[in-house]
Motif scaffolding. Sequence first.
Motif, mmCIF file in Angstrom:
data_model
loop_
_atom_site.group_PDB
_atom_site.id
_atom_site.type_symbol
_atom_site.label_atom_id
_atom_site.label_comp_id
_atom_site.label_asym_id
_atom_site.label_seq_id
_atom_site.Cartn_x
_atom_site.Cartn_y
_atom_site.Cartn_z
ATOM 1 N N LEU A 74 -0.521 9.857 5.632
ATOM 2 C CA LEU A 74 0.164 9.213 4.513
ATOM 3 C C LEU A 74 0.267 7.707 4.700
ATOM 4 N N VAL A 75 0.460 7.280 5.934
ATOM 5 C CA VAL A 75 0.615 5.841 6.172
ATOM 6 C C VAL A 75 -0.676 5.075 5.888
ATOM 7 N N ASP A 76 -1.819 5.802 5.804
ATOM 8 C CA ASP A 76 -3.091 5.143 5.508
ATOM 9 C C ASP A 76 -3.267 4.840 4.027
ATOM 10 N N VAL A 77 -2.411 5.397 3.180
ATOM 11 C CA VAL A 77 -2.570 5.260 1.731
ATOM 12 C C VAL A 77 -2.601 3.792 1.311
ATOM 13 N N PHE A 80 -5.977 2.433 2.047
ATOM 14 C CA PHE A 80 -6.946 2.994 1.109
ATOM 15 C C PHE A 80 -6.853 2.308 -0.248
ATOM 16 N N GLN A 81 -5.643 2.041 -0.698
ATOM 17 C CA GLN A 81 -5.440 1.444 -2.019
ATOM 18 C C GLN A 81 -6.159 0.100 -2.129
ATOM 19 N N SER A 82 -6.014 -0.735 -1.127
ATOM 20 C CA SER A 82 -6.679 -2.035 -1.146
ATOM 21 C C SER A 82 -8.191 -1.880 -1.083
ATOM 22 N N GLU A 83 -8.662 -0.942 -0.252
ATOM 23 C CA GLU A 83 -10.099 -0.720 -0.117
ATOM 24 C C GLU A 83 -10.713 -0.235 -1.429
ATOM 25 N N ALA A 105 -6.457 -7.634 -0.622
ATOM 26 C CA ALA A 105 -6.389 -7.171 0.764
ATOM 27 C C ALA A 105 -4.959 -7.030 1.260
ATOM 28 N N THR A 106 -3.995 -7.506 0.469
ATOM 29 C CA THR A 106 -2.597 -7.483 0.891
ATOM 30 C C THR A 106 -1.918 -6.194 0.451
ATOM 31 N N ARG A 107 -1.202 -5.575 1.363
ATOM 32 C CA ARG A 107 -0.453 -4.369 1.019
ATOM 33 C C ARG A 107 0.734 -4.737 0.139
ATOM 34 N N PRO A 108 1.073 -3.885 -0.835
ATOM 35 C CA PRO A 108 2.236 -4.178 -1.692
ATOM 36 C C PRO A 108 3.548 -4.141 -0.926
ATOM 37 N N THR A 109 3.587 -3.346 0.145
ATOM 38 C CA THR A 109 4.749 -3.266 1.025
ATOM 39 C C THR A 109 4.275 -2.738 2.368
ATOM 40 N N GLN A 110 4.994 -3.085 3.423
ATOM 41 C CA GLN A 110 4.693 -2.558 4.749
ATOM 42 C C GLN A 110 5.530 -1.320 5.057
ATOM 43 N N ASP A 111 6.452 -1.002 4.162
ATOM 44 C CA ASP A 111 7.376 0.102 4.381
ATOM 45 C C ASP A 111 6.899 1.334 3.615
#
Length: 202
Positions: A74-77, A80-83, A105-111
């Motif tokens: 789940l933490v890989d989602v 994956f979203q950015s990719e 390339a930036t995650r929307p959140t790290q949490d």
Amino acid sequence: MEKLAELKVISRTSVMRYKPGPERNLKQIAEQLGVNYLVEGSVQREASHIHFTVELINARTDAHAWAETYDGNLVDVLTFQSEIAQRITNQLGAKLSPRESTELATRPTQDFPAFESYVRARASMETTEDDGEEKVKENFTRAVQLLEAAVARDPQFAGAYWALSEANIQLYRSGDSPNIEYRARAEAALKEAQRIAPEAGE
């Protein structure tokens, strides 16, 4: 995807009425939306493992322009979203500015728990007029609770603030007598999103 200047991306509100199924006509849907390509996918989750597929479809020919399968935890989602966004952008031949490349390339959140609350809220917001007024209000009320939990975990999660603004606006519009408290909450969430990400396309 809505952050890219060269791509016209239809809002999720506009596509909610199109349900998956064998009777759908992709060419007709694309014509109604005014787009050339459609993105489809499916998700399967078992405990902390997730498996999903994504397809980019040329609506004029009904041909698959690109497809990919992803497996991970789940933490890989978020990765994956950015990719996926980058791969679809490449397939469509869109030219990215340096800022757009960075944003993709930036995650929307790290949490991750905050992101999971956000995803559940978005799912709750996918209602139609056929659901009935009470059901719609119930769904958006639940979405607000989930999004408030998301921003409590990550106060810099701009996407959750945008969704929180949208959910409160829908609650403001529901019912015979608009509740101005919802409008005030929507405005506050929007201002916070603008403060965090003033250049974002959303």
